[in-house]
Design an enzyme around this catalytic site. Structure first.
Site, PDB file in Angstrom:
ATOM      1  N   HIS A 138       0.847  -1.196   0.000  1.00  0.00           N
ATOM      2  CA  HIS A 138       0.000   0.000   0.000  1.00  0.00           C
ATOM      3  C   HIS A 138       0.879   1.242   0.000  1.00  0.00           C
ATOM      4  CE1 HIS A 138      -2.446   3.214   1.775  1.00  0.00           C
ATOM      5  NE2 HIS A 138      -3.530   2.543   1.416  1.00  0.00           N
ATOM      6  N   GLY A 139       1.811   1.317   0.942  1.00  0.00           N
ATOM      7  CA  GLY A 139       2.776   2.404   0.976  1.00  0.00           C
ATOM      8  C   GLY A 139       2.422   3.578   1.858  1.00  0.00           C
ATOM      9  N   ASP A 140       1.185   3.656   2.349  1.00  0.00           N
ATOM     10  CA  ASP A 140       0.792   4.794   3.200  1.00  0.00           C
ATOM     11  C   ASP A 140      -0.280   4.349   4.189  1.00  0.00           C
ATOM     12  OD1 ASP A 140       0.917   7.406   4.130  1.00  0.00           O
ATOM     13  OD2 ASP A 140      -0.549   8.154   2.691  1.00  0.00           O
ATOM     14  N   ILE A 141      -0.004   3.261   4.899  1.00  0.00           N
ATOM     15  CA  ILE A 141      -0.943   2.743   5.888  1.00  0.00           C
ATOM     16  C   ILE A 141      -0.883   3.596   7.151  1.00  0.00           C
ATOM     17  CG2 ILE A 141      -1.420   0.817   7.438  1.00  0.00           C
ATOM     18  CD1 ILE A 141      -2.378   0.214   4.676  1.00  0.00           C
ATOM     19  N   ASN A 180      -6.192   6.370   6.565  1.00  0.00           N
ATOM     20  CA  ASN A 180      -6.383   5.661   5.301  1.00  0.00           C
ATOM     21  C   ASN A 180      -7.026   4.293   5.487  1.00  0.00           C
ATOM     22  OD1 ASN A 180      -5.523   7.590   3.519  1.00  0.00           O
ATOM     23  ND2 ASN A 180      -3.425   6.830   3.373  1.00  0.00           N
TER      24      ASN A 180
END
Length: 264
Positions: free
Chosen positions: A158-161, A165
């Site tokens: 995902h990269g931006d947990i 979000n």
């Protein structure tokens, strides 16, 4: 920004638009269902839209339509929120819920994953940072060591947990939105949780230790490896914040907590 898709998908606006530097969101109704129209204006958001489509509702909000810059998503409920859980004494519950969502994202298998960014490229700003700050120097060293070693359980990330979000979608439960679309070791996706949802929670040393124990157990991660990803990510986050002239205090203090736990 929205007119083309309102006509294309027969949407009815259902609230005020939210505009950002990377795109816009508009609450809409689609065939009687509450939905969210998201239109991207940068490549990072376009990659995220493509990844949301690829996940096909597996741990992520369902995409009903995808065309060029835009996606039509199922709409989340305003409450409950993971930030609310953490603020009301249910921080362990929030972390376990986040771990469950991340595990579902990582478990998704389908042909032809979309274009993703390797973690080494994502960390480029920290690795190239030439400042004298000792906290960032040690974070960069940890990141370099992680990224030079063979990845453990490489997945689409995902990269931006973080708490904002991961939203609640009624009967569908907790699901992710707004990915960055990366690829690398799965442990990375848990690191940003430790900088959120609020400064006083993130930098509390007792809470930090409890969070590490909770996430390592729930995500079945090696404790030291998790701490290394937290240490690396917090340094990258701090560099980005400083580049945007925003205070990096939370990220720097989380990096220090991780460094202390690692003994580096």
């Amino acid at each position: 920004m929205f007119d083309r898709y309102i006509g294309l998908w027969a949407l009815v606006p259902d609230g005020d638009a939210i505009l950002t530097a990377s795109g816009g969101l508009l609450p809409v109704v689609w065939h009687g269902q509450s939905a969210m129209l998201k239109v991207a204006t940068c490549d990072e958001e376009r990659r995220g839209n493509a990844l949301m489509t690829w996940w096909n509702g597996q741990g992520a909000a369902q995409v009903w339509r995808h065309d060029g810059d835009a996606v039509l998503l199922e709409r989340a409920q305003p409450a409950p929120s993971l930030a609310g859980y953490s603020a009301s004494g249910r921080d362990d519950d929030a972390m376990r819920i986040a771990c469950d969502v991340v595990a579902r994202l990582h478990a998704h298998r389908a042909p032809a994953p979309p274009g993703v960014v390797p973690l080494r490229d994502w960390f480029g700003t920290l690795l190239a940072h030439d400042g004298t700050d000792d906290v960032l120097r040690r974070s960069a060293a940890t990141a370099r060591a992680l990224l030079s070693a063979p990845p453990v359980d490489e997945v689409v990330l995902h990269g931006d947990i973080h708490h904002g979000n991961l939203l609640h979608f009624g009967a569908r439960g907790w699901l992710a939105i707004d990915p960055k679309a990366l690829r690398g070791e799965r442990g990375f996706d848990y690191a940003n949780l430790f900088c959120n949802p609020a400064h006083e929670i993130a930098v509390d040393p007792v809470r930090f230790e409890q969070r590490v124990t909770c996430v390592a157990d729930a995500a079945k991660l090696d404790r030291r490896r998790l701490l290394q990803w937290i240490h690396a990510w917090a340094g990258l986050s701090a560099v980005w914040l400083m580049e945007d002239d925003l205070p990096p205090d939370t990220s720097l203090q989380v990096a220090q907590l991780a460094a202390h736990a690692l003994g580096v």
